[in-house]
Design a protein around this motif. Structure first.
Motif, PDB file in Angstrom:
ATOM      1  N   PRO A  70       0.802  -1.232   0.000  1.00 31.49           N
ATOM      2  CA  PRO A  70       0.000   0.000   0.000  1.00 31.49           C
ATOM      3  C   PRO A  70       0.828   1.273   0.000  1.00 31.49           C
ATOM      4  O   PRO A  70       0.299   2.353  -0.235  1.00 31.49           O
ATOM      5  CB  PRO A  70      -0.833  -0.121   1.278  1.00 31.49           C
ATOM      6  CG  PRO A  70      -0.053  -1.033   2.150  1.00 31.49           C
ATOM      7  CD  PRO A  70       0.609  -2.017   1.226  1.00 31.49           C
ATOM      8  N   GLY A  73      -0.250   4.830   0.878  1.00 34.67           N
ATOM      9  CA  GLY A  73      -1.637   4.606   1.280  1.00 34.67           C
ATOM     10  C   GLY A  73      -1.726   4.172   2.733  1.00 34.67           C
ATOM     11  O   GLY A  73      -2.658   4.540   3.458  1.00 34.67           O
ATOM     12  N   PHE A  74      -0.734   3.388   3.173  1.00 35.06           N
ATOM     13  CA  PHE A  74      -0.708   2.937   4.570  1.00 35.06           C
ATOM     14  C   PHE A  74      -0.483   4.119   5.501  1.00 35.06           C
ATOM     15  O   PHE A  74      -1.157   4.262   6.536  1.00 35.06           O
ATOM     16  CB  PHE A  74       0.395   1.891   4.750  1.00 35.06           C
ATOM     17  CG  PHE A  74       0.500   1.342   6.145  1.00 35.06           C
ATOM     18  CD1 PHE A  74      -0.397   0.384   6.603  1.00 35.06           C
ATOM     19  CD2 PHE A  74       1.495   1.776   7.007  1.00 35.06           C
ATOM     20  CE1 PHE A  74      -0.311  -0.124   7.890  1.00 35.06           C
ATOM     21  CE2 PHE A  74       1.593   1.275   8.303  1.00 35.06           C
ATOM     22  CZ  PHE A  74       0.689   0.322   8.745  1.00 35.06           C
ATOM     23  N   SER A 109      -3.987   1.806  -3.035  1.00 35.01           N
ATOM     24  CA  SER A 109      -3.661   2.773  -1.977  1.00 35.01           C
ATOM     25  C   SER A 109      -4.815   3.729  -1.697  1.00 35.01           C
ATOM     26  O   SER A 109      -5.168   3.970  -0.538  1.00 35.01           O
ATOM     27  CB  SER A 109      -2.413   3.569  -2.367  1.00 35.01           C
ATOM     28  OG  SER A 109      -1.281   2.724  -2.450  1.00 35.01           O
ATOM     29  N   LEU A 112      -7.826   1.971  -0.152  1.00 36.71           N
ATOM     30  CA  LEU A 112      -7.607   1.722   1.271  1.00 36.71           C
ATOM     31  C   LEU A 112      -7.972   2.953   2.099  1.00 36.71           C
ATOM     32  O   LEU A 112      -8.656   2.842   3.123  1.00 36.71           O
ATOM     33  CB  LEU A 112      -6.144   1.354   1.512  1.00 36.71           C
ATOM     34  CG  LEU A 112      -5.718   1.260   2.986  1.00 36.71           C
ATOM     35  CD1 LEU A 112      -6.498   0.168   3.711  1.00 36.71           C
ATOM     36  CD2 LEU A 112      -4.213   1.012   3.092  1.00 36.71           C
ATOM     37  N   MET A 141      -4.717  -7.714  -1.166  1.00 40.43           N
ATOM     38  CA  MET A 141      -5.749  -7.251  -0.237  1.00 40.43           C
ATOM     39  C   MET A 141      -6.213  -8.366   0.700  1.00 40.43           C
ATOM     40  O   MET A 141      -6.607  -8.113   1.842  1.00 40.43           O
ATOM     41  CB  MET A 141      -6.943  -6.714  -1.012  1.00 40.43           C
ATOM     42  CG  MET A 141      -6.709  -5.354  -1.640  1.00 40.43           C
ATOM     43  SD  MET A 141      -8.212  -4.759  -2.447  1.00 40.43           S
ATOM     44  CE  MET A 141      -7.742  -3.064  -2.815  1.00 40.43           C
ATOM     45  N   TYR A 144      -2.527  -9.194   2.991  1.00 35.82           N
ATOM     46  CA  TYR A 144      -1.663  -8.183   3.584  1.00 35.82           C
ATOM     47  C   TYR A 144      -1.873  -8.110   5.092  1.00 35.82           C
ATOM     48  O   TYR A 144      -2.999  -8.086   5.580  1.00 35.82           O
ATOM     49  CB  TYR A 144      -1.953  -6.810   2.965  1.00 35.82           C
ATOM     50  CG  TYR A 144      -1.095  -5.698   3.521  1.00 35.82           C
ATOM     51  CD1 TYR A 144       0.230  -5.565   3.133  1.00 35.82           C
ATOM     52  CD2 TYR A 144      -1.612  -4.800   4.449  1.00 35.82           C
ATOM     53  CE1 TYR A 144       1.026  -4.550   3.663  1.00 35.82           C
ATOM     54  CE2 TYR A 144      -0.819  -3.781   4.974  1.00 35.82           C
ATOM     55  CZ  TYR A 144       0.498  -3.664   4.574  1.00 35.82           C
ATOM     56  OH  TYR A 144       1.271  -2.667   5.098  1.00 35.82           O
ATOM     57  N   PHE A 155      -8.805  -3.270   4.149  1.00 33.72           N
ATOM     58  CA  PHE A 155      -8.442  -3.901   2.873  1.00 33.72           C
ATOM     59  C   PHE A 155      -9.413  -5.022   2.518  1.00 33.72           C
ATOM     60  O   PHE A 155      -9.843  -5.158   1.365  1.00 33.72           O
ATOM     61  CB  PHE A 155      -7.027  -4.487   2.949  1.00 33.72           C
ATOM     62  CG  PHE A 155      -5.975  -3.645   2.279  1.00 33.72           C
ATOM     63  CD1 PHE A 155      -6.214  -3.015   1.064  1.00 33.72           C
ATOM     64  CD2 PHE A 155      -4.723  -3.506   2.856  1.00 33.72           C
ATOM     65  CE1 PHE A 155      -5.238  -2.257   0.440  1.00 33.72           C
ATOM     66  CE2 PHE A 155      -3.735  -2.744   2.245  1.00 33.72           C
ATOM     67  CZ  PHE A 155      -3.999  -2.123   1.041  1.00 33.72           C
TER      68      PHE A 155
END
Length: 261
Positions: A70, A73-74, A109, A112, A141, A144, A155
Motif C-alpha cells: 500500500p 496509502g498505509f 492505496s 484503502l 488485499m 496483507y 483492505f
C-alpha cells in the motif's frame, strides 16, 4: 493469468496460488525450480504472478517487477485513523458510511484510504481493468498484514472488480454512490516519480473518455473527483474544477453534483 510460487514451494503457498488461480480463472503452474523467464517462454505468456510468503509480485521480462504494497496509502490511512485530514477525502467530501467507487484501483492505496474513511458502515468498490494488476491486488488485499488490524480489515472490505470502469459505471443505478474517483495514468509522466514506473508497465494507460465522466456524474450523489498532474489539460477537457494546493505537484479536480449545488 499464470500464477506460480517462489523457488520454495511450501504447501501453504501452493494452496494459496491454486486458490487464487481458481478464483480468477487463471492457471496455476508448478515452479519446479524453473526460472521465471523460462516459465514465460514455456507457456508463451507475457507475465506471471509469483506468490511468496507474506507478499506477491508480478514478473514480466524486460520490465520492472511489481510487488503489492500500500506504500503511502498505509501512511495516509494511519493519519485518517488519527483524525487527520486527507486532500483526496476533502475533494470527495467523503464521510463515514459513504459509498465510493474508485474507478482506477492500481495498487489499492486510494481505495484503502477510502475504506478507512467510510468505515464498516460504508462501501468501497474498486475497479481495475488490468488483469495482472487485478490478480496482484486481489491476493494482496486478502493477505496483507500490518501492525494495524483496522487497516488490514479495511483492505478486506474493499469490493474489487476486474472490468473497465465505464462498463461498471453503466451498470450502476442513478445516484447509487456518493463519490466517484479517477486516478488515471497521467498523460505526461512525472519523471521524478520512479516508484510509479513499475505500475505503468502493467496498468491501463488509456485517457479517460468523456462518457466515463458523464456516467460518473449520473451515478454520484456528491462529487466526481479526478487526480492529475498540475497543469494537465485533462481538467479542462473533462470539465473539472481544480482545487489548488500550494507547492503540490498533483492536484484534484472536482465536479460537484450535489442536489442544489
Amino acid at each position: 493469468m499464470y500464477i506460480t510460487t517462489g523457488d520454495k514451494e511450501a504447501a501453504t503457498l501452493v494452496e494459496r496460488a491454486q486458490a487464487l488461480a481458481a478464483s480468477t480463472g487463471g492457471t496455476y503452474v508448478a515452479r519446479n525450480r524453473t526460472s521465471l523467464p523460462k516459465l514465460l517462454e514455456r507457456y508463451g505468456v507475457q507475465e506471471i504472478l509469483v506468490v511468496l510468503k507474506g507478499r506477491a509480485r508480478l514478473f514480466r521480462k524486460d520490465a520492472s517487477e511489481l510487488e503489492f504494497h500500500p506504500s503511502m496509502g498505509f501512511v495516509r490511512a494511519k493519519r485518517v485513523l488519527r483524525g487527520e485530514s486527507d486532500p483526496m477525502l476533502e475533494a470527495g467530501a467523503v464521510l463515514k458510511g459513504d459509498t465510493v467507487v474508485d474507478c482506477t484501483a492500481g495498487l489499492g492505496s486510494d481505495a484503502l484510504v477510502f475504506a478507512v474513511a467510510t468505515g464498516v458502515q460504508g462501501r468501497v468498490i474498486a475497479c481495475e481493468s488490468s488483469e495482472p494488476l487485478y490478480t496482484l491486488l486481489l491476493d494482496g488485499m486478502s493477505h496483507y498484514e500490518s501492525n494495524e488490524p483496522s487497516i488490514d480489515e479495511a483492505f478486506r472490505r474493499i469490493e474489487l472488480r476486474n472490468q473497465n470502469h465505464l462498463e461498471l459505471l453503466r451498470s450502476l443505478p442513478d445516484g447509487s454512490c456518493d463519490t466517484v474517483y479517477f486516478d488515471p495514468m497521467f498523460r505526461e509522466p512525472m519523471m521524478d516519480s520512479s516508484a510509479i514506473q513499475p505500475l505503468r508497465d502493467y496498468a491501463n494507460a488509456h485517457a479517460l473518455a468523456e462518457e466515463s465522466i458523464r456516467e460518473a456524474i449520473r451515478v454520484a450523489r456528491k462529487r466526481v473527483v479526478m487526480k492529475e498532474k498540475r497543469g494537465s489539460a485533462e481538467f479542462e477537457r473533462l470539465g473539472f474544477q481544480v482545487l489548488d494546493r500550494a507547492n503540490a505537484k498533483t492536484l484534484y479536480g472536482v465536479i460537484n453534483v450535489e442536489i442544489g449545488s
